[in-house]
Design a protein around this motif. Structure first.
Motif, PDB file in Angstrom:
ATOM      1  N   ALA A 139       5.079  -9.501  17.776  1.00  0.00           N
ATOM      2  CA  ALA A 139       5.929  -9.106  18.907  1.00  0.00           C
ATOM      3  C   ALA A 139       7.245  -9.634  18.504  1.00  0.00           C
ATOM      4  CB  ALA A 139       5.523  -9.672  20.264  1.00  0.00           C
ATOM      5  N   ALA A 140       7.470 -10.693  18.160  1.00  0.00           N
ATOM      6  CA  ALA A 140       8.693 -11.251  17.833  1.00  0.00           C
ATOM      7  C   ALA A 140       9.210 -10.441  16.696  1.00  0.00           C
ATOM      8  CB  ALA A 140       8.787 -12.789  17.226  1.00  0.00           C
ATOM      9  N   LYS A 174      12.040 -17.688  21.856  1.00  0.00           N
ATOM     10  CA  LYS A 174      10.674 -17.923  22.686  1.00  0.00           C
ATOM     11  C   LYS A 174      10.038 -16.702  22.657  1.00  0.00           C
ATOM     12  CE  LYS A 174       9.330 -20.488  26.896  1.00  0.00           C
ATOM     13  NZ  LYS A 174       9.992 -20.896  27.997  1.00  0.00           N
ATOM     14  N   VAL A 175       8.363 -16.708  22.503  1.00  0.00           N
ATOM     15  CA  VAL A 175       7.614 -15.616  23.034  1.00  0.00           C
ATOM     16  C   VAL A 175       6.527 -16.270  23.881  1.00  0.00           C
ATOM     17  CG1 VAL A 175       5.907 -14.026  21.688  1.00  0.00           C
ATOM     18  CG2 VAL A 175       8.046 -14.766  20.472  1.00  0.00           C
ATOM     19  N   GLY A 177      -1.264  -8.002  29.151  1.00  0.00           N
ATOM     20  CA  GLY A 177      -1.744  -8.203  27.629  1.00  0.00           C
ATOM     21  C   GLY A 177      -0.708  -8.036  26.534  1.00  0.00           C
ATOM     22  N   GLY A 178       0.560  -7.976  27.344  1.00  0.00           N
ATOM     23  CA  GLY A 178       1.815  -7.680  26.436  1.00  0.00           C
ATOM     24  C   GLY A 178       2.501  -9.298  25.935  1.00  0.00           C
ATOM     25  N   TYR A 179       3.671  -9.218  25.315  1.00  0.00           N
ATOM     26  CA  TYR A 179       4.483 -10.238  25.077  1.00  0.00           C
ATOM     27  C   TYR A 179       5.768 -10.037  25.485  1.00  0.00           C
ATOM     28  CZ  TYR A 179       0.697 -11.070  21.962  1.00  0.00           C
ATOM     29  OH  TYR A 179      -0.602 -11.309  21.342  1.00  0.00           O
ATOM     30  N   LYS A 180       6.351 -11.332  25.965  1.00  0.00           N
ATOM     31  CA  LYS A 180       7.880 -11.411  26.448  1.00  0.00           C
ATOM     32  C   LYS A 180       8.467 -12.158  25.408  1.00  0.00           C
ATOM     33  CE  LYS A 180      10.580 -12.411  30.311  1.00  0.00           C
ATOM     34  NZ  LYS A 180      10.726 -12.962  31.707  1.00  0.00           N
ATOM     35  N   VAL A 181       9.567 -11.523  24.874  1.00  0.00           N
ATOM     36  CA  VAL A 181      10.167 -11.867  23.624  1.00  0.00           C
ATOM     37  C   VAL A 181      11.688 -12.297  23.975  1.00  0.00           C
ATOM     38  CG1 VAL A 181      10.753 -11.816  21.149  1.00  0.00           C
ATOM     39  CG2 VAL A 181       8.919 -10.944  22.032  1.00  0.00           C
ATOM     40  N   LYS A 182      12.280 -13.520  23.786  1.00  0.00           N
ATOM     41  CA  LYS A 182      13.469 -14.001  24.092  1.00  0.00           C
ATOM     42  C   LYS A 182      14.272 -14.074  22.870  1.00  0.00           C
ATOM     43  CE  LYS A 182      14.660 -16.383  27.768  1.00  0.00           C
ATOM     44  NZ  LYS A 182      14.849 -17.590  28.857  1.00  0.00           N
ATOM     45  N   ILE A 183      15.561 -13.384  22.519  1.00  0.00           N
ATOM     46  CA  ILE A 183      16.018 -13.501  21.367  1.00  0.00           C
ATOM     47  C   ILE A 183      17.558 -13.763  21.834  1.00  0.00           C
ATOM     48  CG2 ILE A 183      14.718 -12.110  20.040  1.00  0.00           C
ATOM     49  CD1 ILE A 183      16.955  -9.950  20.399  1.00  0.00           C
TER      50      ILE A 183
END
Length: 89
Positions: A39-40, A53-54, A61-67
């Protein structure tokens, strides 16, 4: 006449090759995501920057990605685990 046939064949090959390699990003990443690392990578490929952060989302069932983007802006994106697509906010 022979030159025309040769040029036409060359033109058709070049256009077919460029069409095959010019897929949109959302079509290229259309696959199941099974890890936070995947995901990242998807988000980083689309937006650049550094992954902060992931988090795995329990409800869908998904992913939250912080960039943090190269310009310093912090962005949070959700990646659908079934399709690998970045969801629109």
């Amino acid at each position: 006449m022979m030159l025309r046939v040769l040029l036409l064949t060359l033109l058709m090959n070049v256009s077919a090759l460029s069409a095959a390699t010019a897929l949109p990003a959302d079509k290229q990443d259309n696959k199941k995501v099974t890890s936070s690392k995947q995901a990242a990578k998807i988000v980083q490929k689309q937006y650049g920057g550094k992954v902060l952060k992931v988090n795995k989302q329990k409800n869908n069932g998904g992913y939250k990605v912080k960039i943090v983007k190269p310009n310093g802006q912090v962005v949070s994106k959700k990646v659908d685990a079934k399709t690998g697509k970045i969801e629109k906010n």
